[in-house]
Design a protein around this motif. Structure first.
Motif, PDB file in Angstrom:
ATOM      1  N   ARG A 117       0.815  -1.215   0.000  1.00  0.00           N
ATOM      2  CA  ARG A 117       0.000   0.000   0.000  1.00  0.00           C
ATOM      3  C   ARG A 117       0.849   1.267   0.000  1.00  0.00           C
ATOM      4  NH1 ARG A 117      -5.239   0.110   2.140  1.00  0.00           N
ATOM      5  NH2 ARG A 117      -4.950   2.344   2.146  1.00  0.00           N
ATOM      6  N   LEU A 118       1.897   1.271   0.797  1.00  0.00           N
ATOM      7  CA  LEU A 118       2.649   2.509   1.009  1.00  0.00           C
ATOM      8  C   LEU A 118       4.005   2.549   0.317  1.00  0.00           C
ATOM      9  CD1 LEU A 118       1.977   3.166   4.799  1.00  0.00           C
ATOM     10  CD2 LEU A 118       0.885   4.253   2.863  1.00  0.00           C
ATOM     11  N   GLY A 119       4.484   1.379  -0.093  1.00  0.00           N
ATOM     12  CA  GLY A 119       5.801   1.343  -0.699  1.00  0.00           C
ATOM     13  C   GLY A 119       6.883   1.553   0.344  1.00  0.00           C
ATOM     14  N   PRO A 120       8.075   1.953  -0.099  1.00  0.00           N
ATOM     15  CA  PRO A 120       9.208   2.090   0.828  1.00  0.00           C
ATOM     16  C   PRO A 120       8.956   3.103   1.947  1.00  0.00           C
ATOM     17  CG  PRO A 120       9.903   2.266  -1.463  1.00  0.00           C
ATOM     18  CD  PRO A 120       8.416   2.279  -1.473  1.00  0.00           C
ATOM     19  N   GLU A 121       7.946   3.962   1.775  1.00  0.00           N
ATOM     20  CA  GLU A 121       7.674   4.975   2.803  1.00  0.00           C
ATOM     21  C   GLU A 121       7.200   4.366   4.115  1.00  0.00           C
ATOM     22  OE1 GLU A 121       4.906   7.788   1.347  1.00  0.00           O
ATOM     23  OE2 GLU A 121       6.339   8.795   0.045  1.00  0.00           O
ATOM     24  N   ILE A 122       6.881   3.077   4.072  1.00  0.00           N
ATOM     25  CA  ILE A 122       6.363   2.414   5.273  1.00  0.00           C
ATOM     26  C   ILE A 122       7.317   2.576   6.449  1.00  0.00           C
ATOM     27  CG2 ILE A 122       7.372   0.135   4.727  1.00  0.00           C
ATOM     28  CD1 ILE A 122       3.912   0.631   6.233  1.00  0.00           C
ATOM     29  N   TRP A 123       8.615   2.679   6.165  1.00  0.00           N
ATOM     30  CA  TRP A 123       9.602   2.770   7.255  1.00  0.00           C
ATOM     31  C   TRP A 123       9.618   4.151   7.870  1.00  0.00           C
ATOM     32  CZ3 TRP A 123       9.789  -2.015   7.666  1.00  0.00           C
ATOM     33  CH2 TRP A 123       9.906  -2.838   6.554  1.00  0.00           C
ATOM     34  N   ASP A 124       9.176   5.146   7.117  1.00  0.00           N
ATOM     35  CA  ASP A 124       9.214   6.519   7.621  1.00  0.00           C
ATOM     36  C   ASP A 124       7.871   6.975   8.174  1.00  0.00           C
ATOM     37  OD1 ASP A 124      11.832   6.697   6.685  1.00  0.00           O
ATOM     38  OD2 ASP A 124      11.135   7.217   4.679  1.00  0.00           O
ATOM     39  N   LYS A 125       6.806   6.294   7.770  1.00  0.00           N
ATOM     40  CA  LYS A 125       5.472   6.734   8.185  1.00  0.00           C
ATOM     41  C   LYS A 125       5.173   6.300   9.611  1.00  0.00           C
ATOM     42  CE  LYS A 125       3.536   8.021   4.078  1.00  0.00           C
ATOM     43  NZ  LYS A 125       2.666   9.152   3.806  1.00  0.00           N
ATOM     44  N   LYS A 126       4.604   7.225  10.360  1.00  0.00           N
ATOM     45  CA  LYS A 126       4.142   6.895  11.700  1.00  0.00           C
ATOM     46  C   LYS A 126       2.616   6.803  11.680  1.00  0.00           C
ATOM     47  CE  LYS A 126       8.147   8.665  14.093  1.00  0.00           C
ATOM     48  NZ  LYS A 126       8.671   9.317  15.275  1.00  0.00           N
TER      49      LYS A 126
END
Lengths: 144, 73
Positions: B23-32
């Protein structure tokens, strides 16, 4: 889904990022599932309210008709609060501290199980992502 | 928890991660959580709108009797 792919991903994650990144990913996964559940519930709530408004003779009967959907909202907000608690622990971890993970994780799991149950009680199909997310960590009822 | 249960849990959580990654792509690690879930849930907004429509149609709720339902007031 093959069980080898998650293992591969897990190994990749631990190798590349570490435990905190993995934990953030899991909590963010929960947030994505919650967001999707909220989207589904919002549409169902709107439709139910439209029907209840048309069919009810007074405010009391309207409230009764909306009870299962209000329960759904309460469950959604409970799950959101449990995720916020986990996020706070992650932030503390990032800053070098420690917190009580086991209790917060158990509360989040309970909140998501409750959400799944309330979806069913309201007669609304839970989103696939909620089923997959929960089904990956707990035993869900047969036939889902 | 026995090692097999823990292993199952880790595999399950990894599956959940794949779901979010899709769903979010690599941004999953940065998203809170706050970046993904809105402060006010959509369902809450629907309830606010629906309650307003119900009050408009049926009128306000009668005030609760502080002496109980059996008391005529």
């Amino acid at each position: 889904m093959s069980r080898f792919l998650p293992l591969f991903l897990l190994a990749l994650l631990v190798g590349c990022g570490g435990a905190r990144e993995f934990a953030q990913g899991v909590v963010s996964s929960g947030a994505v599932v919650l967001d999707e559940s909220d989207r589904v519930a919002a549409v169902e709530y709107r439709e139910a309210a439209r029907r209840a408004l048309a069919d009810s003779a007074d405010l009391a009967s309207y409230r009764r008709a909306m009870d299962p959907y209000d329960e759904l909202l309460v469950a959604l907000e409970g799950a959101a609060a449990s995720l916020e608690a986990l996020q706070s622990l992650l932030d503390v971890w990032e800053a070098g501290g420690r917190g009580d993970w086991s209790e917060a994780a158990q509360q989040a799991l309970t909140a998501f199980e409750r959400l799944f149950t309330v979806f069913r009680l309201a007669g609304v199909s839970p989103p696939d992502s909620l089923f997959e997310f929960l089904g990956s960590v707990v035993d869900l009822p047969e036939g889902e | 928890m026995d090692p097999l249960t823990i292993a199952g849990l880790v595999i399950g959580l990894a599956q959940a991660l794949i779901l979010a990654f899709a769903r979010l792509g690599p941004e999953i690690w940065d998203k809170k959580v706050g970046d993904i879930v809105p402060d006010t849930l959509r369902t809450r907004l629907e309830k606010i709108a629906a309650d307003a429509a119900a009050l408009e149609k049926f009128g306000p709720e009668p005030p609760a009797n502080p002496f109980g339902e059996d008391d005529p007031g």
